[in-house]
Design an enzyme around this catalytic site. Structure first.
Site, PDB file in Angstrom:
ATOM      1  N   ASN A  50      24.350  53.191  42.523  1.00  0.00           N
ATOM      2  CA  ASN A  50      25.567  53.418  43.316  1.00  0.00           C
ATOM      3  C   ASN A  50      25.347  52.973  44.761  1.00  0.00           C
ATOM      4  O   ASN A  50      24.263  53.142  45.328  1.00  0.00           O
ATOM      5  CB  ASN A  50      26.073  54.865  43.229  1.00  0.00           C
ATOM      6  CG  ASN A  50      25.036  55.918  43.571  1.00  0.00           C
ATOM      7  OD1 ASN A  50      23.850  55.741  43.351  1.00  0.00           O
ATOM      8  ND2 ASN A  50      25.497  57.026  44.122  1.00  0.00           N
ATOM      9  N   GLU A  52      27.240  53.409  48.314  1.00  0.00           N
ATOM     10  CA  GLU A  52      28.316  54.121  49.008  1.00  0.00           C
ATOM     11  C   GLU A  52      28.724  53.393  50.283  1.00  0.00           C
ATOM     12  O   GLU A  52      28.066  52.445  50.718  1.00  0.00           O
ATOM     13  CB  GLU A  52      27.858  55.554  49.310  1.00  0.00           C
ATOM     14  CG  GLU A  52      27.576  56.299  48.022  1.00  0.00           C
ATOM     15  CD  GLU A  52      27.279  57.776  48.209  1.00  0.00           C
ATOM     16  OE1 GLU A  52      26.982  58.206  49.338  1.00  0.00           O
ATOM     17  OE2 GLU A  52      27.352  58.494  47.197  1.00  0.00           O
ATOM     18  N   CYS A  61      30.101  52.715  41.862  1.00  0.00           N
ATOM     19  CA  CYS A  61      29.220  53.501  40.994  1.00  0.00           C
ATOM     20  C   CYS A  61      28.121  52.613  40.399  1.00  0.00           C
ATOM     21  O   CYS A  61      28.273  51.383  40.303  1.00  0.00           O
ATOM     22  CB  CYS A  61      30.001  54.103  39.837  1.00  0.00           C
ATOM     23  SG  CYS A  61      31.175  55.367  40.309  1.00  0.00           S
ATOM     24  N   GLU A  63      27.267  52.293  37.313  1.00  0.00           N
ATOM     25  CA  GLU A  63      27.693  51.603  36.089  1.00  0.00           C
ATOM     26  C   GLU A  63      28.413  50.297  36.420  1.00  0.00           C
ATOM     27  O   GLU A  63      28.153  49.251  35.822  1.00  0.00           O
ATOM     28  CB  GLU A  63      28.653  52.487  35.282  1.00  0.00           C
ATOM     29  CG  GLU A  63      28.050  53.773  34.779  1.00  0.00           C
ATOM     30  CD  GLU A  63      28.174  54.934  35.765  1.00  0.00           C
ATOM     31  OE1 GLU A  63      28.065  54.712  36.990  1.00  0.00           O
ATOM     32  OE2 GLU A  63      28.381  56.061  35.301  1.00  0.00           O
ATOM     33  N   CYS A  95      32.424  57.864  35.422  1.00  0.00           N
ATOM     34  CA  CYS A  95      33.753  58.244  35.920  1.00  0.00           C
ATOM     35  C   CYS A  95      34.829  57.437  35.192  1.00  0.00           C
ATOM     36  O   CYS A  95      34.542  56.478  34.464  1.00  0.00           O
ATOM     37  CB  CYS A  95      33.836  58.021  37.435  1.00  0.00           C
ATOM     38  SG  CYS A  95      34.072  56.300  37.912  1.00  0.00           S
TER      39      CYS A  95
HETATM   40  N1  THU Z   1      28.487  58.026  40.735  1.00  0.00           N
HETATM   41  C1  THU Z   1      27.968  57.026  39.975  1.00  0.00           C
HETATM   42  O1  THU Z   1      27.373  56.079  40.491  1.00  0.00           O
HETATM   43  N2  THU Z   1      28.138  57.082  38.633  1.00  0.00           N
HETATM   44  C2  THU Z   1      28.688  58.140  37.966  1.00  0.00           C
HETATM   45  O2  THU Z   1      28.746  58.128  36.753  1.00  0.00           O
HETATM   46  C3  THU Z   1      29.192  59.294  38.734  1.00  0.00           C
HETATM   47  C4  THU Z   1      29.262  59.118  40.194  1.00  0.00           C
HETATM   48  C5  THU Z   1      28.253  58.004  42.189  1.00  0.00           C
HETATM   49  C6  THU Z   1      29.419  57.671  43.044  1.00  0.00           C
HETATM   50  C7  THU Z   1      29.037  58.328  44.351  1.00  0.00           C
HETATM   51  O3  THU Z   1      28.206  57.443  45.085  1.00  0.00           O
HETATM   52  C8  THU Z   1      28.210  59.516  43.948  1.00  0.00           C
HETATM   53  O4  THU Z   1      27.813  59.285  42.609  1.00  0.00           O
HETATM   54  C9  THU Z   1      28.938  60.844  44.068  1.00  0.00           C
HETATM   55  O5  THU Z   1      30.105  60.830  43.332  1.00  0.00           O
END
Ligand code: THU
Length: 141
Positions: A50, A52, A61, A63, A95
């Site tokens: 991920n 941000e 994310c 994935e 998500c």
């Molecule tokens: N996140 C992911 O990378 N994958 C998921 O399946 C759930 C959420 C990340 C997004 C964000 O950077 C952090 O987790 C908090 O939501």
């Protein structure tokens, strides 16, 4: 390279690669590091983490990072994905946005494995996570 055969060892190996990928996450806001390991049909594994942003909605994310990296590398057929969150006690599932993106390239039997930092592993399919997928319904007509 990884065998595209199904089985528990493949899931464990992919989850290990996902947890390694999570260490590369850029998550200064949530402190929630997630990694994904996408097994391509040719046996190659492409990982993502991920990423941000201070404008939170721009966060990508793990994935989707993996899928976009794989497609950018010329891969469009996938055998499985594993997701590992190294900052969560509970397994973290993809998500809604990531389920939609996965459904662009994978069908309902596509295996999805996920875990947190504990032993518990969830092994499911995209069809379970994203049922009634209009795109695939339309393709069948
Ligand atoms: N996140 C992911 O990378 N994958 C998921 O399946 C759930 C959420 C990340 C997004 C964000 O950077 C952090 O987790 C908090 O939501």
């Amino acid at each position: 390279m990884l065998s595209t055969n199904t089985g528990p060892s493949r899931a464990e190996e992919l989850l290990f690669l996902a947890s390694q990928a999570a260490r590369k996450a850029y998550a200064p806001y949530s402190h929630f590091r997630v990694g994904a390991a996408l097994l391509c049909a040719d046996g190659e594994v492409i990982t993502g983490a991920n990423v941000e942003n201070r404008s939170f909605g721009l966060t990508n994310c793990a994935e989707r990072s993996a899928v976009f990296a794989a497609v950018s590398a010329g891969k469009k057929e996938f055998a499985a994905i594993a997701i590992a969150c190294i900052d969560s006690r509970k397994p973290v599932s993809p998500c809604g946005a990531c389920r939609q993106v996965l459904s662009e390239f994978a069908g309902k039997d596509f295996p999805v494995y996920f875990r947190g930092k504990k032993e518990e592993i969830v092994a499911t399919t995209l069809g379970e996570l994203f049922p009634y997928d209009a795109l695939h319904e339309l393709r069948r007509e």
